[in-house]
Design a protein around this motif. Structure first.
Motif, PDB file in Angstrom:
ATOM      1  N   LEU A 149      -9.250  -2.628   2.791  1.00  0.00           N
ATOM      2  CA  LEU A 149      -8.267  -3.166   1.855  1.00  0.00           C
ATOM      3  C   LEU A 149      -8.582  -4.597   1.434  1.00  0.00           C
ATOM      4  N   ASN A 150      -9.416  -5.275   2.185  1.00  0.00           N
ATOM      5  CA  ASN A 150      -9.864  -6.608   1.785  1.00  0.00           C
ATOM      6  C   ASN A 150     -11.222  -6.573   1.098  1.00  0.00           C
ATOM      7  N   GLY A 151     -11.823  -5.392   1.045  1.00  0.00           N
ATOM      8  CA  GLY A 151     -13.149  -5.260   0.466  1.00  0.00           C
ATOM      9  C   GLY A 151     -13.213  -4.197  -0.607  1.00  0.00           C
ATOM     10  N   PRO A 152     -13.835  -3.045  -0.312  1.00  0.00           N
ATOM     11  CA  PRO A 152     -14.079  -2.046  -1.361  1.00  0.00           C
ATOM     12  C   PRO A 152     -12.823  -1.456  -1.995  1.00  0.00           C
ATOM     13  N   TYR A 153     -11.690  -1.506  -1.284  1.00  0.00           N
ATOM     14  CA  TYR A 153     -10.457  -0.945  -1.848  1.00  0.00           C
ATOM     15  C   TYR A 153      -9.425  -2.023  -2.168  1.00  0.00           C
ATOM     16  N   LYS A 154      -9.865  -3.253  -2.295  1.00  0.00           N
ATOM     17  CA  LYS A 154      -8.937  -4.336  -2.600  1.00  0.00           C
ATOM     18  C   LYS A 154      -8.234  -4.112  -3.931  1.00  0.00           C
ATOM     19  N   GLY A 155      -8.908  -3.471  -4.850  1.00  0.00           N
ATOM     20  CA  GLY A 155      -8.329  -3.210  -6.157  1.00  0.00           C
ATOM     21  C   GLY A 155      -7.084  -2.344  -6.103  1.00  0.00           C
ATOM     22  N   VAL A 156      -6.959  -1.535  -5.053  1.00  0.00           N
ATOM     23  CA  VAL A 156      -5.754  -0.722  -4.897  1.00  0.00           C
ATOM     24  C   VAL A 156      -4.538  -1.637  -4.740  1.00  0.00           C
ATOM     25  N   TYR A 157      -4.705  -2.683  -3.951  1.00  0.00           N
ATOM     26  CA  TYR A 157      -3.596  -3.614  -3.721  1.00  0.00           C
ATOM     27  C   TYR A 157      -3.304  -4.461  -4.955  1.00  0.00           C
ATOM     28  N   THR A 158      -4.348  -4.990  -5.572  1.00  0.00           N
ATOM     29  CA  THR A 158      -4.119  -5.852  -6.735  1.00  0.00           C
ATOM     30  C   THR A 158      -3.510  -5.064  -7.895  1.00  0.00           C
ATOM     31  N   ALA A 159      -3.900  -3.794  -8.042  1.00  0.00           N
ATOM     32  CA  ALA A 159      -3.303  -2.958  -9.092  1.00  0.00           C
ATOM     33  C   ALA A 159      -1.827  -2.726  -8.804  1.00  0.00           C
ATOM     34  N   TRP A 160      -1.513  -2.467  -7.545  1.00  0.00           N
ATOM     35  CA  TRP A 160      -0.102  -2.279  -7.156  1.00  0.00           C
ATOM     36  C   TRP A 160       0.698  -3.550  -7.401  1.00  0.00           C
ATOM     37  N   GLN A 161       0.119  -4.704  -7.091  1.00  0.00           N
ATOM     38  CA  GLN A 161       0.812  -5.966  -7.342  1.00  0.00           C
ATOM     39  C   GLN A 161       1.132  -6.138  -8.825  1.00  0.00           C
ATOM     40  N   THR A 162       0.147  -5.837  -9.661  1.00  0.00           N
ATOM     41  CA  THR A 162       0.341  -5.979 -11.102  1.00  0.00           C
ATOM     42  C   THR A 162       1.443  -5.052 -11.604  1.00  0.00           C
ATOM     43  N   GLU A 163       1.472  -3.850 -11.071  1.00  0.00           N
ATOM     44  CA  GLU A 163       2.444  -2.855 -11.519  1.00  0.00           C
ATOM     45  C   GLU A 163       3.830  -3.065 -10.920  1.00  0.00           C
ATOM     46  N   ASN A 164       3.924  -3.897  -9.879  1.00  0.00           N
ATOM     47  CA  ASN A 164       5.202  -4.108  -9.197  1.00  0.00           C
ATOM     48  C   ASN A 164       5.468  -5.600  -9.028  1.00  0.00           C
ATOM     49  N   PRO A 165       5.861  -6.291 -10.095  1.00  0.00           N
ATOM     50  CA  PRO A 165       6.150  -7.725  -9.969  1.00  0.00           C
ATOM     51  C   PRO A 165       7.286  -8.009  -8.999  1.00  0.00           C
ATOM     52  N   ASN A 166       8.254  -7.085  -8.869  1.00  0.00           N
ATOM     53  CA  ASN A 166       9.308  -7.199  -7.867  1.00  0.00           C
ATOM     54  C   ASN A 166       8.910  -6.325  -6.684  1.00  0.00           C
ATOM     55  N   ARG A 167       8.340  -6.947  -5.669  1.00  0.00           N
ATOM     56  CA  ARG A 167       7.679  -6.177  -4.611  1.00  0.00           C
ATOM     57  C   ARG A 167       8.532  -5.919  -3.384  1.00  0.00           C
ATOM     58  N   ASP A 168       9.692  -6.542  -3.305  1.00  0.00           N
ATOM     59  CA  ASP A 168      10.538  -6.355  -2.129  1.00  0.00           C
ATOM     60  C   ASP A 168      11.615  -5.324  -2.413  1.00  0.00           C
ATOM     61  N   THR A 169      11.213  -4.158  -2.909  1.00  0.00           N
ATOM     62  CA  THR A 169      12.169  -3.124  -3.276  1.00  0.00           C
ATOM     63  C   THR A 169      11.703  -1.759  -2.783  1.00  0.00           C
ATOM     64  N   MET A 170      12.655  -0.837  -2.690  1.00  0.00           N
ATOM     65  CA  MET A 170      12.319   0.533  -2.315  1.00  0.00           C
ATOM     66  C   MET A 170      11.423   1.173  -3.377  1.00  0.00           C
ATOM     67  N   ASP A 171      11.664   0.838  -4.648  1.00  0.00           N
ATOM     68  CA  ASP A 171      10.814   1.380  -5.711  1.00  0.00           C
ATOM     69  C   ASP A 171       9.363   0.943  -5.528  1.00  0.00           C
ATOM     70  N   ALA A 172       9.171  -0.314  -5.110  1.00  0.00           N
ATOM     71  CA  ALA A 172       7.810  -0.806  -4.888  1.00  0.00           C
ATOM     72  C   ALA A 172       7.158  -0.073  -3.721  1.00  0.00           C
ATOM     73  N   ALA A 173       7.935   0.226  -2.680  1.00  0.00           N
ATOM     74  CA  ALA A 173       7.399   0.979  -1.539  1.00  0.00           C
ATOM     75  C   ALA A 173       7.030   2.399  -1.964  1.00  0.00           C
ATOM     76  N   TYR A 174       7.891   2.998  -2.786  1.00  0.00           N
ATOM     77  CA  TYR A 174       7.604   4.346  -3.297  1.00  0.00           C
ATOM     78  C   TYR A 174       6.304   4.335  -4.108  1.00  0.00           C
ATOM     79  N   ASP A 175       6.187   3.359  -5.003  1.00  0.00           N
ATOM     80  CA  ASP A 175       4.981   3.259  -5.824  1.00  0.00           C
ATOM     81  C   ASP A 175       3.738   3.016  -4.972  1.00  0.00           C
ATOM     82  N   ALA A 176       3.904   2.255  -3.878  1.00  0.00           N
ATOM     83  CA  ALA A 176       2.771   2.022  -2.983  1.00  0.00           C
ATOM     84  C   ALA A 176       2.331   3.319  -2.321  1.00  0.00           C
ATOM     85  N   GLY A 177       3.294   4.163  -1.948  1.00  0.00           N
ATOM     86  CA  GLY A 177       2.948   5.451  -1.353  1.00  0.00           C
ATOM     87  C   GLY A 177       2.136   6.308  -2.308  1.00  0.00           C
TER      88      GLY A 177
END
Length: 440
Positions: free
Chosen positions: A375-403
């Motif tokens: 997650l800090n290397g070859p798959y880091k883009g998974v996290y950064t994409a999720w961040q971009t798509e979820n500006p409000n990250r402390d929500t159940m919707d953000a957790a659902y989207d992360a799943g």
């Protein structure tokens, strides 16, 4: 009057006051100078339990001591919990100082800007308006609701508020973070004691942070005490990812997929209700290694030879089972790609050292290393994409989207990402997130 230096002894005291401490039961603290009758007792107990503030001595909080800019930014850095860093642009913030990383993070995220002359003044006493501005900027950067505004016209010294802090003070007063010292005085240029800082941060965590603030250590404890499947694996992997600075809702997305995948050290099950659906690589393994009887559903830490398992992986090769696809799955995320599972085994062996077998604790460490690397290397883009798509990250919707994001981009093989699978795993992720926050 601004202080330009601190004695070495006082600097040490301030540093100790910000170090992580062992939390007591809720509502308790070890500080004899903050008795139960003290107006800030509950706030001090809260920030102590949440590991935001400690004592300046083992049993002394020093509630009447004034706070500095470096201290406030460091407390906020701990609250943020990302561990991220940034370049420090200030000439008076020395590399290696106890507030260095916090100031760099705050500057990089637009939370502090310094005095405009290249200096930050880390040892200067913080003013009430400066604290309001710092908290306002942080809340806004996190996507929290900062729409509240109070009329400050009833305070005789409202005109003394600096222009840059007027909006922040109106917000802080409106949400109850900073009230008047008297019915008609805000004292915007006044200092804040440690007791007052504790009260402000306690209110911020409980009234501004969505769903209330929960420390990372408490999130891990909540997982350990839960009734979730594979809770020990979930807790150990959560610790690694939270320490790496990943947002809790994203961590929950990974953990929700782990619930559906495997546990630390487990070999992929090879039993299929419809035999013809069994992957070719498992058929190959059963034909050549009696996989179903020897390995399927077993745990590698129950005496299996690491070198023998590693040799099997090497024999399967990059094409997997002589070109038949993936390697067998192993571990909490069921790594099946040849390169990934090979790295996992190499981490097992590195942690086990000279031993050819491995313990559960070592398996957990090695799998944490693997997730951290990916997650800090070859798959880091998974996290950064999720961040971009979820500006409000402390929500159940953000957790659902992360799943869903983990399911489709990281956790399971391509082609298995059906809508039903995504929904199931995302549902697990919201359950995990609720547990982490202590809501379930």
């Amino acid at each position: 009057m601004k202080r330009r230096f601190l004695s070495a002894a006082l600097t040490l005291c301030l540093l100790l006051s910000l170090l992580p401490t062992a939390a007591l039961a809720a509502g308790k603290h070890p500080f004899t100078d903050v008795p139960a009758s003290h107006w800030a007792n509950d706030a001090v107990a809260y920030v102590y339990a949440e590991e935001l503030m400690g004592g300046m001595e083992a049993n002394a909080f020093y509630p009447n001591y004034t706070t500095t800019r470096g201290m406030i930014v460091t407390i906020l850095y701990r609250l943020d919990g990302t561990g991220s860093k940034g370049k420090v642009p200030f000439t008076d913030v020395a590399q290696g100082s106890w507030y260095y990383d916090a100031v760099g993070w705050a500057s990089a995220n637009g939370i502090v800007g310094g005095y405009g002359d290249g200096k930050f003044g880390p040892n200067d006493t913080i003013t009430r308006e400066q604290m309001a501005l710092i908290l306002f900027r942080y809340a806004d950067s996190q996507g929290y609701d900062v729409s509240a505004r109070a009329s400050l016209s009833g305070y005789q010294d409202a005109g003394a508020i600096s222009s840059y802090a007027k909006e922040a003070m109106a917000w802080a007063n409106g949400v109850g973070l900073i009230s008047g010292l008297t019915s008609d005085s805000l004292s915007p240029k006044g200092s804040a004691t440690r007791a007052q800082a504790a009260a402000i941060f306690a209110r911020f965590c409980q009234q501004v942070v969505p769903n209330g603030y929960v420390s990372h250590s408490q999130m891990v404890q909540n997982l350990k005490k839960s009734s979730l499947s594979k809770k020990d694996t979930l807790a150990s992997m959560a610790q690694v990812m939270l320490d790496d600075g990943f947002a809790p809702a994203f961590v929950a997305g990974v953990l929700g997929n782990i619930i559906a995948e495997g546990a630390c050290g487990i070999f992929e099950y090879s039993t299929y209700s419809i035999p013809e659906n069994k992957p070719a690589y498992l058929v190959y393994m059963e034909e050549n290694y009696d996989y179903q009887n020897v390995y399927s559903g077993k745990y590698i830490y129950n005496g299996f030879s690491l070198s023998q398992v590693y040799d099997m992986i090497l024999e399967l090769g990059p094409g997997g089972a002589n070109g038949r696809g993936s390697c067998f799955g192993l571990g909490c995320l069921q790594w099946t790609d040849y390169t990934r599972i090979k790295r996992l085994l190499e981490n097992y062996m590195a942690v086990a050292g000279s031993s050819d077998t491995i313990t559960l604790a070592q398996v957990q460490k090695a799998e944490g290393m693997t997730i951290s690397y990916e997650l800090n290397g070859p798959y880091k883009g998974v996290y950064t994409a999720w961040q971009t798509e979820n500006p409000n990250r402390d929500t159940m919707d953000a957790a659902y989207d992360a799943g869903v994001k983990i399911c489709t981009s990281y956790g399971i093989p391509a082609g298995y990402n059906t809508e039903a699978v995504q929904s199931k795993r995302a549902g697990y992720s919201t359950q995990v997130y609720a547990v982490m926050l202590g809501q379930n």
